[in-house]
Scaffold this motif. Sequence first.
Motif, PDB file in Angstrom:
ATOM      1  N   ASP A   1       0.830  -1.196   0.000  1.00 50.66           N
ATOM      2  CA  ASP A   1       0.000   0.000   0.000  1.00 50.66           C
ATOM      3  C   ASP A   1       0.873   1.258   0.000  1.00 50.66           C
ATOM      4  N   GLU A   2       0.403   2.283  -0.669  1.00 51.39           N
ATOM      5  CA  GLU A   2       0.999   3.618  -0.632  1.00 51.39           C
ATOM      6  C   GLU A   2       2.490   3.606  -0.978  1.00 51.39           C
TER       7      GLU A   2
ATOM      8  N   ARG B   1      -4.926   1.844  -4.288  1.00 52.63           N
ATOM      9  CA  ARG B   1      -4.275   1.277  -3.103  1.00 52.63           C
ATOM     10  C   ARG B   1      -2.781   1.568  -3.071  1.00 52.63           C
TER      11      ARG B   1
ATOM     12  N   SER C   1      -5.270   3.951   2.457  1.00 54.92           N
ATOM     13  CA  SER C   1      -5.694   2.588   2.111  1.00 54.92           C
ATOM     14  C   SER C   1      -6.181   1.902   3.363  1.00 54.92           C
TER      15      SER C   1
END
Length: 257
Positions: A147-148, A174, A256
């Motif tokens: 994520d990220e 995401r 997310s």
Amino acid sequence: MSQANDLREQVRARYASAALAVIGNTSTGCCGDGCGCEPGGGQVFGSGRYGSDERRELPTDAVTASLGCGNPVAVADLREGETVLDLGSGGGIDVLLSARRVGLTGTVYGLDMTDEMLRLAEANAAKAGATNVEFLKGTIEAIPLPDETADVVISNCVINLSTDKPSVFAETFRVLKPGGRLGVSDVVAQDHLSAADRAERGDHAGCIAGALFMAEYRDGLAAAGFTGIEITLTHQVADDMHAAIIRAVKPRDTHST
């Protein structure tokens, strides 16, 4: 085999063949049935969508392997030190151009499901001396990154090939950092066309039949959480179907889950 899996295999086979053609020096540098020239003489698909200066920067095989409908790097506003993800990176042209723009303090990931394209891209990166790139095997519906991870996600005429576009949009959202940007080139259909109309204009693996309507594209990105959605048509690829630049942003106050 399900229809979705059958279509994915058609795409994989076509792009594996394209990679092998480049390696064997028999490629036309074109995207299947959509290959051709627009009325003004420009190339609809392929390396002609890039400037001559950009093409000269790169290994010949990276340029020849280009099958896209635009130049997402030109509109992504990449900055030094950023992390970029290229969905469906093919022979690596957009990865290598992005790597030059983000510099040695940045990182560029290229994601592709085709072994032959990944081998070609890695060879092109080695020829270019690019040390800030990494190629990943996987699908754009299940991105193999945390994520990220990315500041920017780019793609060049690949999202239309997916049979599960909501998953592509959700996965893209995401892996983007809050405030991260989406900047892709893709094919879109005018809203009045039917699915049958799209199929008549070209096949799925040729970047035509799987294209979303403009409204569908906008709604799909919004459903995933994106804001600031812009769709700008660039050139016609078939009757009432156009290549387009699509931009969107992941809000800074959204994380997310």
